[in-house]
Design a protein around this motif. Structure first.
Motif, PDB file in Angstrom:
ATOM      1  N   THR A 297      -5.179  11.894  -1.840  1.00  0.00           N
ATOM      2  CA  THR A 297      -4.587  10.844  -1.055  1.00  0.00           C
ATOM      3  C   THR A 297      -5.594   9.753  -0.608  1.00  0.00           C
ATOM      4  OG1 THR A 297      -2.637  12.197  -0.522  1.00  0.00           O
ATOM      5  CG2 THR A 297      -2.991  10.219   0.738  1.00  0.00           C
ATOM      6  N   THR A 298      -6.670  10.549  -0.100  1.00  0.00           N
ATOM      7  CA  THR A 298      -7.746   9.748   0.473  1.00  0.00           C
ATOM      8  C   THR A 298      -8.205   8.834  -0.600  1.00  0.00           C
ATOM      9  OG1 THR A 298      -8.469  11.350   2.163  1.00  0.00           O
ATOM     10  CG2 THR A 298     -10.094   9.706   1.756  1.00  0.00           C
ATOM     11  N   ASP A 299      -8.525   9.328  -1.760  1.00  0.00           N
ATOM     12  CA  ASP A 299      -9.053   8.550  -2.762  1.00  0.00           C
ATOM     13  C   ASP A 299      -8.345   7.301  -3.205  1.00  0.00           C
ATOM     14  OD1 ASP A 299     -11.238  10.487  -3.254  1.00  0.00           O
ATOM     15  OD2 ASP A 299     -10.054  11.766  -4.349  1.00  0.00           O
TER      16      ASP A 299
ATOM     17  N   CYS B  73       1.358   6.968  -7.006  1.00  0.00           N
ATOM     18  CA  CYS B  73       0.312   7.792  -7.425  1.00  0.00           C
ATOM     19  C   CYS B  73       0.838   9.110  -7.187  1.00  0.00           C
ATOM     20  CB  CYS B  73      -1.056   7.404  -6.435  1.00  0.00           C
ATOM     21  SG  CYS B  73      -1.704   6.043  -6.882  1.00  0.00           S
ATOM     22  N   LYS B  74       1.692   9.367  -5.939  1.00  0.00           N
ATOM     23  CA  LYS B  74       2.349  10.875  -5.850  1.00  0.00           C
ATOM     24  C   LYS B  74       3.450  11.200  -6.846  1.00  0.00           C
ATOM     25  CE  LYS B  74       1.687  10.602  -0.917  1.00  0.00           C
ATOM     26  NZ  LYS B  74       2.449  10.739   0.588  1.00  0.00           N
ATOM     27  N   ASP B  75       4.251  10.081  -6.916  1.00  0.00           N
ATOM     28  CA  ASP B  75       5.492  10.530  -8.129  1.00  0.00           C
ATOM     29  C   ASP B  75       4.954  10.556  -9.607  1.00  0.00           C
ATOM     30  OD1 ASP B  75       7.167  10.231  -5.678  1.00  0.00           O
ATOM     31  OD2 ASP B  75       8.106   8.515  -6.295  1.00  0.00           O
ATOM     32  N   CYS B  76       3.842   9.850  -9.985  1.00  0.00           N
ATOM     33  CA  CYS B  76       3.220   9.965 -10.992  1.00  0.00           C
ATOM     34  C   CYS B  76       2.317  10.945 -11.417  1.00  0.00           C
ATOM     35  CB  CYS B  76       3.013   8.710 -11.656  1.00  0.00           C
ATOM     36  SG  CYS B  76       4.477   7.275 -11.691  1.00  0.00           S
TER      37      CYS B  76
ATOM     38  N   GLY C 109      -4.626  16.514  -6.306  1.00  0.00           N
ATOM     39  CA  GLY C 109      -5.159  17.427  -5.305  1.00  0.00           C
ATOM     40  C   GLY C 109      -6.341  17.997  -5.239  1.00  0.00           C
ATOM     41  N   LYS C 110      -6.989  17.768  -6.738  1.00  0.00           N
ATOM     42  CA  LYS C 110      -8.393  18.271  -7.009  1.00  0.00           C
ATOM     43  C   LYS C 110      -9.497  17.144  -7.221  1.00  0.00           C
ATOM     44  CE  LYS C 110      -6.497  22.649  -8.980  1.00  0.00           C
ATOM     45  NZ  LYS C 110      -6.627  23.293 -10.086  1.00  0.00           N
ATOM     46  N   ASN C 111      -9.157  16.233  -8.297  1.00  0.00           N
ATOM     47  CA  ASN C 111      -9.844  15.368  -8.615  1.00  0.00           C
ATOM     48  C   ASN C 111      -9.508  14.098  -7.940  1.00  0.00           C
ATOM     49  OD1 ASN C 111     -11.257  16.915 -10.617  1.00  0.00           O
ATOM     50  ND2 ASN C 111      -9.756  16.435 -12.144  1.00  0.00           N
TER      51      ASN C 111
ATOM     52  N   GLY D   1       0.987  -1.380   0.082  1.00  0.00           N
ATOM     53  CA  GLY D   1      -0.021   0.209  -0.043  1.00  0.00           C
ATOM     54  C   GLY D   1       0.641   1.452   0.100  1.00  0.00           C
ATOM     55  N   LYS D   2       1.829   1.389   0.669  1.00  0.00           N
ATOM     56  CA  LYS D   2       2.852   2.337   0.725  1.00  0.00           C
ATOM     57  C   LYS D   2       3.281   2.735  -0.539  1.00  0.00           C
ATOM     58  CE  LYS D   2       6.992   0.147   2.361  1.00  0.00           C
ATOM     59  NZ  LYS D   2       7.875   0.008   3.467  1.00  0.00           N
ATOM     60  N   ASN D   3       3.703   1.601  -1.014  1.00  0.00           N
ATOM     61  CA  ASN D   3       4.318   1.770  -2.553  1.00  0.00           C
ATOM     62  C   ASN D   3       3.388   2.413  -3.765  1.00  0.00           C
ATOM     63  OD1 ASN D   3       6.472   0.404  -1.056  1.00  0.00           O
ATOM     64  ND2 ASN D   3       7.380  -0.383  -2.935  1.00  0.00           N
TER      65      ASN D   3
END
Length: 222
Positions: free
Chosen positions: A73-75, A60-63, A68-70, A53-55
């Motif tokens: 992190t929660t999604d 999702c962050k790095d790519c 931050g809109k659509n 899960g952490k990877n």
């Protein structure tokens, strides 16, 4: 008797299959390659076949799947939990107080990792939110483009800073006193000789520059 007129089965070319469906003829797609890179990141025992899960969150962050809109992190966390949910509900030995009385607390049982196929399912879920206004197929292709060929970025790594202050402090040619004696003219450390006064037991007077040449001179005169 076997019918010799039976035609051999037609071989499917690599181009006839979807390029995102994983390995084809021993090769893996750019999407699966990115999946494996993130799957093994930070874990020397990882095989690259499953992703924690952490990877998944890091990918999702790095790519920039998370914009931050659509997509937030929660999604990303919700989709991960939804994809690896096993469909089993286990009763915990705890009780939660409701207005109507007591009810057993339920907990969804799931895995901590996802496979490549589950990874693609997760991307399909997020693509609908990330690329609103596009068709399902277009949104999924756009999502793939964000990830294909990418790898985990290094965050929090200290970078070398070049400044006049640092250069002055590390320039051995400007050292003085005992610190100067620890380095030679090229800036290389002398080791123990630079820290201690080593006794010369060669028998020659201190400062004598022709030590060890006597035998050579005697043999040369014969």
């Amino acid at each position: 008797m076997a019918d010799k007129s039976t035609k051999p089965a037609k071989r499917l070319s690599a181009d006839s299959t979807n390029s995102h469906e994983g390995a084809t003829g021993g090769e893996i797609s750019a999407l699966e390659e990115a999946f494996r890179k993130f799957a093994v990141h930070g874990d020397t025992r990882a095989t690259g076949k499953e992703m924690h899960g952490k990877n998944w969150s890091k990918l999702c962050k790095d790519c920039h799947v998370i914009d931050g809109k659509n997509v937030t992190t929660t999604d990303v966390d919700i989709v991960f939990s939804k994809i690896n949910f096993t469909g089993v509900i286990v009763y915990k030995p705890m009780y939660v107080l409701y207005y109507a009385g007591y009810s057993k607390k339920l907990e969804a049982k799931g895995s901590r990792t996802i496979t490549f196929d589950q990874f693609k399912e997760a991307l399909q879920e997020l693509s609908k939110k990330r690329f609103k206004g596009k068709s399902e197929e277009e949104a999924l292709q756009e999502m793939y483009k964000l990830i294909e060929g990418k790898g985990p970025g290094l965050s929090g790594v200290t970078k070398t800073v070049s400044s006049p202050t640092v250069s002055r402090l590390t320039d051995t040619s400007k050292f003085t006193g005992s610190h100067k004696e620890r380095f030679d003219a090229s800036g290389k450390g002398k080791g123990r000789a630079g820290r201690e006064d080593l006794v010369d037991n060669s028998g020659y007077v201190s400062g004598y520059k022709h030590a060890g040449t006597y035998d050579h001179k005697v043999q040369g005169n014969k």
